[in-house]
Write an enzyme that holds these catalytic residues in place. Structure first.
Site: not given
Length: 336
Positions: A237, A125, A253, A57, A110, A250
């Site tokens: 979202d 996640q 997504s 991604d 990340r 949030e």
């Protein structure tokens, strides 16, 4: 300089022992409810993918994946940012049919993330994906799926509040209010996208913002989205009002994925038509891959929301700068 915000008079609703117990329950209960609601079964997923495969991604197109060489393969690999593309390939490879789907635990690094109360360099996640039909590629079907996910979140909260009475102060709104990103810009043209999210989520409690990735009338974007997985006209979202931090959180997504026409259009708009030559993209453009929808649901973020935590480091183990660690230590925020 730390970006950590400390809520006034903050005190965790649960101690460390009960926090760890509750995290385990959340991850068990929610995955079961999500799987039942969306007809998903659990699969094993990769931590890394071959470099240059097109499977990773690209997020907003600027984040650098963690890369490493694999001498025994004479090749390089990179740690996934998410599994948005891999899941679609897996559905094809495993022979899933319309209405069937998969869910998996996704763990990622990340490295370029800016650390604050909600962001860590470690990402965990639930990544899910299901096969759909051409007739399902509508906003109505997207909204129905969002409501199913919100129901699973609220049902998990109900069970947790029964097991831990201290959590009865955590109350979520089951009714989802839907807006497009353009509608939000029209309502609040002088606000930033993040300010719009906070205003609208404070007012409604549970909000779904749709059609993210393309340019708004102002010429800006509500948020970045890679051009080769979500269809920017059919994505969204899911946000919940996080009372502890007084901000929109949030949680997910997600979206209906690109078909061949949407991919060509979005690759051109994003200025990267050359991606069409990558292996994953060729499979999509020639019709080999099924039509799908899917998304990611933050595990640590769900735990923060349902436990009323002020910092993501209270529900996951990661690395923090000295300033953040010191601020948390002085304000009864116990980082794991």
């Amino acid at each position: 300089m730390s970006k950590t915000v400390v809520p006034q008079d903050y005190k965790s609703l649960l101690g460390l022992y009960d926090t760890q117990k509750a995290i385990g329950l959340i991850k068990t209960i929610f995955q079961e409810k999500l799987s039942l609601a969306l007809h998903l079964n659990r699969v094993t997923a990769p931590l890394f993918v071959p470099q240059g495969s097109g499977l990773n991604d690209d997020l907003n197109g600027v984040e650098r994946p963690v890369q490493f060489d694999v001498p025994c393969l004479d090749d390089h690999a990179e740690v996934v940012h998410s599994l948005a593309k891999w899941k679609r390939y897996a559905l094809y490879k495993y022979g899933y049919r319309p209405g069937q789907g998969l869910v998996t635990d996704m763990n990622a690094i990340r490295r370029d993330e800016e650390l604050d109360n909600l962001h860590s360099i470690y990402v965990d996640q639930w990544d899910w994906e299901r096969v759909i039909t051409k007739e399902n590629r509508t906003l109505e079907f997207l909204q129905e799926t969002v409501c199913d996910i919100v129901d699973a979140v609220c049902a998990t909260s109900d069970e947790l509040r029964w097991k831990f009475p201290a959590l009865k102060v955590i109350r979520l709104n089951r009714d989802v209010t839907f807006f497009t990103s353009q509608e939000l810009e029209d309502l609040y043209p002088n606000k930033t996208p993040k300010e719009r999210e906070n205003i609208i989520t404070r007012a409604h409690g549970t909000v779904c913002i749709m059609q993210i990735g393309g340019k708004l009338k102002s010429g800006e974007k509500h948020d970045g989205r890679a051009p080769d997985y979500d269809d920017w006209t059919l994505n969204c979202d899911i946000l919940f009002w996080h009372k502890t931090l007084e901000c929109a959180l949030e949680l997910s997504s997600m979206g209906i994925r690109v078909d061949a026409d949407a991919m060509r259009r979005q690759l051109a708009e994003a200025g990267c038509p050359e991606r069409a030559e990558l292996p994953f993209h060729k499979l999509l453009l020639d019709g080999t891959l099924p039509l799908t929808m899917g998304g990611g649901i933050g595990q640590s973020r769900l735990c923060m929301l349902l436990l009323g935590k002020a910092h993501i480091g209270e529900v996951q183990v990661s690395l923090w700068d000295d300033a953040t660690s010191e601020i948390c230590r002085k304000n009864q925020i116990e980082l794991l």
